[in-house]
Design a protein around this motif. Structure first.
Motif, PDB file in Angstrom:
ATOM      1  N   LEU A 458       1.066  -1.563   0.392  1.00  0.00           N
ATOM      2  CA  LEU A 458       0.059   0.177  -0.387  1.00  0.00           C
ATOM      3  C   LEU A 458       0.767   1.246  -0.289  1.00  0.00           C
ATOM      4  O   LEU A 458       0.468   2.314  -0.689  1.00  0.00           O
ATOM      5  N   LYS A 459       2.168   1.070   0.458  1.00  0.00           N
ATOM      6  CA  LYS A 459       3.189   2.328   1.184  1.00  0.00           C
ATOM      7  C   LYS A 459       3.703   2.814  -0.905  1.00  0.00           C
ATOM      8  O   LYS A 459       3.591   4.148  -0.918  1.00  0.00           O
ATOM      9  N   ARG A 460       3.719   1.429  -0.964  1.00  0.00           N
ATOM     10  CA  ARG A 460       4.863   2.014  -2.501  1.00  0.00           C
ATOM     11  C   ARG A 460       3.448   1.713  -3.544  1.00  0.00           C
ATOM     12  O   ARG A 460       3.182   3.499  -3.980  1.00  0.00           O
ATOM     13  N   VAL A 461       2.049   1.903  -3.737  1.00  0.00           N
ATOM     14  CA  VAL A 461       0.766   2.384  -3.914  1.00  0.00           C
ATOM     15  C   VAL A 461       0.347   3.644  -3.662  1.00  0.00           C
ATOM     16  O   VAL A 461       0.621   4.623  -5.381  1.00  0.00           O
ATOM     17  N   THR A 462       0.801   4.264  -2.538  1.00  0.00           N
ATOM     18  CA  THR A 462       0.310   5.597  -2.725  1.00  0.00           C
ATOM     19  C   THR A 462       1.807   6.522  -2.388  1.00  0.00           C
ATOM     20  O   THR A 462       1.953   7.648  -2.958  1.00  0.00           O
ATOM     21  N   ASP A 463       2.420   5.816  -2.861  1.00  0.00           N
ATOM     22  CA  ASP A 463       3.985   6.677  -3.233  1.00  0.00           C
ATOM     23  C   ASP A 463       3.911   7.653  -4.432  1.00  0.00           C
ATOM     24  O   ASP A 463       4.043   9.012  -5.149  1.00  0.00           O
ATOM     25  N   PHE A 464       3.008   6.387  -5.397  1.00  0.00           N
ATOM     26  CA  PHE A 464       3.489   6.508  -6.470  1.00  0.00           C
ATOM     27  C   PHE A 464       2.464   7.581  -7.021  1.00  0.00           C
ATOM     28  O   PHE A 464       2.310   8.655  -7.530  1.00  0.00           O
ATOM     29  N   SER A 467       2.611  11.285  -5.887  1.00  0.00           N
ATOM     30  CA  SER A 467       3.548  11.749  -6.279  1.00  0.00           C
ATOM     31  C   SER A 467       3.192  12.257  -8.331  1.00  0.00           C
ATOM     32  O   SER A 467       4.049  12.703  -9.362  1.00  0.00           O
ATOM     33  N   ILE A 468       2.379  11.863  -8.445  1.00  0.00           N
ATOM     34  CA  ILE A 468       1.674  12.512  -9.907  1.00  0.00           C
ATOM     35  C   ILE A 468       1.705  14.604 -10.622  1.00  0.00           C
ATOM     36  O   ILE A 468       1.883  15.239  -9.169  1.00  0.00           O
ATOM     37  N   SER A 469       2.355  14.277 -11.075  1.00  0.00           N
ATOM     38  CA  SER A 469       2.386  15.451 -11.312  1.00  0.00           C
ATOM     39  C   SER A 469       1.229  16.438 -11.348  1.00  0.00           C
ATOM     40  O   SER A 469       0.227  16.389 -12.120  1.00  0.00           O
ATOM     41  N   PRO A 470       1.493  17.966 -10.645  1.00  0.00           N
ATOM     42  CA  PRO A 470       0.863  18.633 -10.571  1.00  0.00           C
ATOM     43  C   PRO A 470       0.038  19.484 -12.030  1.00  0.00           C
ATOM     44  O   PRO A 470      -0.741  19.698 -11.826  1.00  0.00           O
ATOM     45  N   ALA A 471       1.551  19.470 -12.625  1.00  0.00           N
ATOM     46  CA  ALA A 471       0.593  20.131 -14.092  1.00  0.00           C
ATOM     47  C   ALA A 471      -0.365  19.321 -14.967  1.00  0.00           C
ATOM     48  O   ALA A 471      -0.843  19.197 -15.287  1.00  0.00           O
ATOM     49  N   GLY A 473      -2.795  18.313 -13.431  1.00  0.00           N
ATOM     50  CA  GLY A 473      -4.317  18.122 -13.117  1.00  0.00           C
ATOM     51  C   GLY A 473      -4.927  17.144 -12.536  1.00  0.00           C
ATOM     52  O   GLY A 473      -6.517  17.199 -12.383  1.00  0.00           O
ATOM     53  N   ILE A 474      -4.765  15.995 -12.212  1.00  0.00           N
ATOM     54  CA  ILE A 474      -4.924  14.734 -11.674  1.00  0.00           C
ATOM     55  C   ILE A 474      -5.010  14.507 -10.108  1.00  0.00           C
ATOM     56  O   ILE A 474      -3.677  14.532  -9.946  1.00  0.00           O
ATOM     57  N   THR A 475      -5.814  14.315  -9.662  1.00  0.00           N
ATOM     58  CA  THR A 475      -6.435  14.647  -8.339  1.00  0.00           C
ATOM     59  C   THR A 475      -6.594  13.438  -7.507  1.00  0.00           C
ATOM     60  O   THR A 475      -7.423  12.742  -7.842  1.00  0.00           O
ATOM     61  N   VAL A 476      -6.190  12.539  -6.356  1.00  0.00           N
ATOM     62  CA  VAL A 476      -6.223  11.642  -6.089  1.00  0.00           C
ATOM     63  C   VAL A 476      -6.661  11.249  -4.313  1.00  0.00           C
ATOM     64  O   VAL A 476      -5.516  12.395  -3.968  1.00  0.00           O
ATOM     65  N   ASN A 477      -8.091  11.198  -4.344  1.00  0.00           N
ATOM     66  CA  ASN A 477      -8.308  11.086  -2.932  1.00  0.00           C
ATOM     67  C   ASN A 477      -7.583  10.039  -1.770  1.00  0.00           C
ATOM     68  O   ASN A 477      -8.466   8.964  -2.543  1.00  0.00           O
ATOM     69  N   MET A 478      -6.738  10.013  -1.312  1.00  0.00           N
ATOM     70  CA  MET A 478      -5.836   9.069  -0.974  1.00  0.00           C
ATOM     71  C   MET A 478      -5.903   8.637   0.147  1.00  0.00           C
ATOM     72  O   MET A 478      -5.865   8.022   0.956  1.00  0.00           O
ATOM     73  N   LEU A 544      -1.973   2.705 -11.969  1.00  0.00           N
ATOM     74  CA  LEU A 544      -2.528   2.585 -10.550  1.00  0.00           C
ATOM     75  C   LEU A 544      -3.613   3.345 -10.279  1.00  0.00           C
ATOM     76  O   LEU A 544      -4.361   3.191 -10.068  1.00  0.00           O
ATOM     77  N   LEU A 545      -3.507   3.726 -11.543  1.00  0.00           N
ATOM     78  CA  LEU A 545      -4.581   4.926 -11.489  1.00  0.00           C
ATOM     79  C   LEU A 545      -6.063   4.099 -12.083  1.00  0.00           C
ATOM     80  O   LEU A 545      -7.375   3.937 -11.466  1.00  0.00           O
ATOM     81  N   ARG A 546      -5.940   2.859 -13.420  1.00  0.00           N
ATOM     82  CA  ARG A 546      -6.970   2.436 -13.583  1.00  0.00           C
ATOM     83  C   ARG A 546      -6.896   1.070 -12.324  1.00  0.00           C
ATOM     84  O   ARG A 546      -8.016   0.081 -12.694  1.00  0.00           O
ATOM     85  N   THR A 547      -6.449   0.951 -11.721  1.00  0.00           N
ATOM     86  CA  THR A 547      -6.378  -0.128 -10.650  1.00  0.00           C
ATOM     87  C   THR A 547      -7.678   0.211  -9.356  1.00  0.00           C
ATOM     88  O   THR A 547      -8.359  -0.296  -8.798  1.00  0.00           O
ATOM     89  N   ILE A 548      -7.936   1.860  -9.082  1.00  0.00           N
ATOM     90  CA  ILE A 548      -8.950   1.888  -8.172  1.00  0.00           C
ATOM     91  C   ILE A 548     -10.674   2.204  -9.280  1.00  0.00           C
ATOM     92  O   ILE A 548     -10.747   2.249  -8.606  1.00  0.00           O
TER      93      ILE A 548
END
Length: 562
Positions: A458-464, A467-471, A473-478, A544-548
């Motif tokens: 889970l830590k590996r997943v949340t680290d990646f 770290s998604i680039s702010p440029a 415009g993608i945000t993830v509810n951690m 990982l975005l496809r996993t969630i």
């Protein structure tokens, strides 16, 4: 010795001498006719061939039915990748050109033409008398629509293949295996002779599954049927061979490429199933996320420049190229491809296959293609400096060039070009976009289940994800992450996965990357850093975005992309 005996011996000697003389005259006459045919071929710009002593495999001979052979005095005697070699007696026989044109369309191959003598044709024609027996032998492996329906239902269970083949006659084994492979969406069939048995494995969604074991004593008959079906030499087992056959279904056509390889206990056979319907894949069906879809489509719509896709063998690069070509294909555009080999025929697109044996390489083909006034050019792979330079210059002179290069990531493509010797000041303005890609198995929608990840994973997943680039415009509810894993049901044969999906990283070119290419400090890491800063998602992040979303599993993503 009596006078009568002496007289009889003299008569026999004289008769024998007459027969030898007569045969000699016939041989001289035949040679003269062959010489005349050879001169005629030269005057017509054709290649001369003498088939009188040439062995023609039955599977190749029967590509032209005996009735057609007699009508047009024509024989098919050799098959190569993308070619069928055909000899005829008279190039002016009425209807011959039309017949050859239809033949080329039917077999999706070029008819290479030869001129032969009447005598050569008559000797080759006698080989048809041997075909009924051979056809009878291979009858059990002629795959038809009825066979597919009989042996492979829509809900075929690969876990029960072993039971089916064990209860079948050897004449049915290959038919059953191919039918079940088609119904289970297999891309390859592996049949391997081992010390005590014969293993059958199917590659489904990129992963091999063992489905059957056959007794080793059945191997000679199995390999003979495969070779007869695909036009290979039955008596050759000490060197590799390549062949093919086609299965015509109601709504599709399947081209089966067959490869045999000598091994310690027999031969290894691999049959690749190429469905023509796959060529109709839409660009929209590639499985790109909405974000990556927009980034890639912007570059594809440009009239010139280079679109490069990267990844290892089996990562879906060819599928992506065909999907892009289908999207761009229109009557207003001239599109030419250079491939090794041509896997699918695309309507409205001129496709050319390289042949290294004839010194027709990617570089030679690309040079010739550019004299055909194309708008869009697809090069199957850029392997060397010469091809790279021609492709770059084409992109800079108004052509849209689509190609692949073998690197592990999008950013790694630029150092690879430079390592080949490509000039940075030409490469930088030529590139539009570079994409890295991988194929992942898609979770079966009927049996997927929500899973809880181990803390370390889970830590590996949340680290990646964090770290998604702010440029981008993608945000993830951690604080509200959900993940899914494979179950196992009849719909997916207990595998838990069904179908595949691509994950991508789309690196659009910008001034910063161009400046870096022109400097002496270019590296894969520095290029990737700039690309991420400008909004690029790494492949693992896209996955990982496809996993969630519940499309695939975390393990699939890390296995393929990290």
């Amino acid at each position: 010795m009596s006078p009568q005996d002496s007289s009889h011996i003299s008569q026999l000697s004289a008769k024998g001498a007459d027969e030898k003389f007569s045969q000699k005259l016939k041989d001289i006459e035949l040679k003269q006719k062959e010489d005349q045919t050879q001169m005629q071929a030269y005057s017509l710009g054709l290649t001369y061939i003498n088939l009188s002593r040439k062995a023609i495999p039955p599977g190749i001979l029967e590509l032209i039915p005996e009735t057609d052979a007699k009508q047009f005095k024509i024989v098919c005697f050799l098959e190569k990748a993308g070619e069928r070699h055909i000899a005829f007696v008279d190039p002016n026989i009425e209807g011959l050109d039309a017949y050859l044109s239809e033949f080329e369309k039917k077999h999706a191959a070029k008819a290479v033409r030869y001129l032969m003598s009447e005598s050569s044709f008559e000797k080759a024609l006698r080989l048809y008398a041997q075909l009924p027996k051979i056809i009878e032998e291979v009858k059990g492996v002629q795959i038809t629509q009825e066979d597919i329906e009989k042996y492979g239902t829509e809900n075929v269970d690969i876990r029960k293949v072993n039971e089916q083949v064990k209860g079948a006659s050897l004449s049915e084994v290959i038919t059953i295996i191919v039918a079940i492979s088609l119904k289970s969406r297999s891309s390859d069939i592996h049949i391997e002779a081992e010390e005590k048995e014969v293993k059958v494995r199917l590659r489904i969604d990129g992963v091999l599954h063992e489905v059957a074991s056959l007794p080793h004593e059945s191997w000679p008959k199995i390999i003979s049927r495969v070779k007869l079906l695909s036009g290979l030499k039955i008596n050759v087992a000490d060197r590799p061979q390549d062949g093919r056959f086609t299965i015509s279904l109601d709504k599709d056509k399947v081209d089966v490429r067959v490869s045999t390889l000598p091994t310690s206990y027999g031969e290894s056979v691999v049959m690749r199933l190429l469905r023509s319907s796959a060529a109709s894949l839409d660009f929209d069906a590639l499985g790109l996320s909405q974000y990556n879809y927009k980034r890639l489509k912007t570059e594809i719509d440009k009239p010139n420049g280079m679109i490069i896709t990267t990844g290892p063998t089996g990562s879906g690069k060819t599928t992506t190229l065909y999907a892009i070509l289908n999207y761009l294909n229109s009557p207003e555009l001239k599109i030419i491809t250079l491939e090794d080999p041509v896997e699918y025929k695309l309507a409205g697109i001129s496709q050319s296959q390289i042949d290294s044996a004839k010194h027709y390489t990617f570089a030679d083909g690309l040079r010739s293609i550019l004299r055909q006034d194309p708008d869009i050019v697809m090069v199957g792979e850029i392997r060397d400096l010469e091809t790279a330079e021609i492709a770059i210059n084409a992109a800079l002179t108004g052509h849209l060039v689509i190609s692949t290069i073998h690197t592990n990531s999008a950013a790694g493509a630029i150092p690879r070009f430079l390592a080949m010797g490509a000039k940075g000041f030409l490469l930088a303005p030529a590139l539009n976009v570079i994409m890295g890609q991988r194929l992942l198995r898609r979770l079966c929608p009927k049996c997927k289940k929500e899973v809880t990840l181990e803390p370390e994973l889970l830590k590996r997943v949340t680290d990646f994800l964090s770290s998604i680039s702010p440029a981008s415009g993608i945000t993830v509810n951690m604080n509200n992450l959900h993940f899914w894993g494979p179950g196992g049901c009849d719909a997916c044969n207990g595998i838990g996965f069904k179908g595949r999906i691509g994950i991508y990283e789309i690196m659009n070119m910008n001034k910063e990357i161009e400046t870096l290419i022109l400097s002496e400090k270019v590296s894969e890491y520095s290029i990737e850093e700039i690309a991420i800063k400008n909004g690029m998602l790494k492949m693992v992040q896209d996955g990982l975005l496809r996993t969630i979303e519940g499309v695939t599993s975390v393990e699939e993503v890390f296995e393929a992309a990290d």
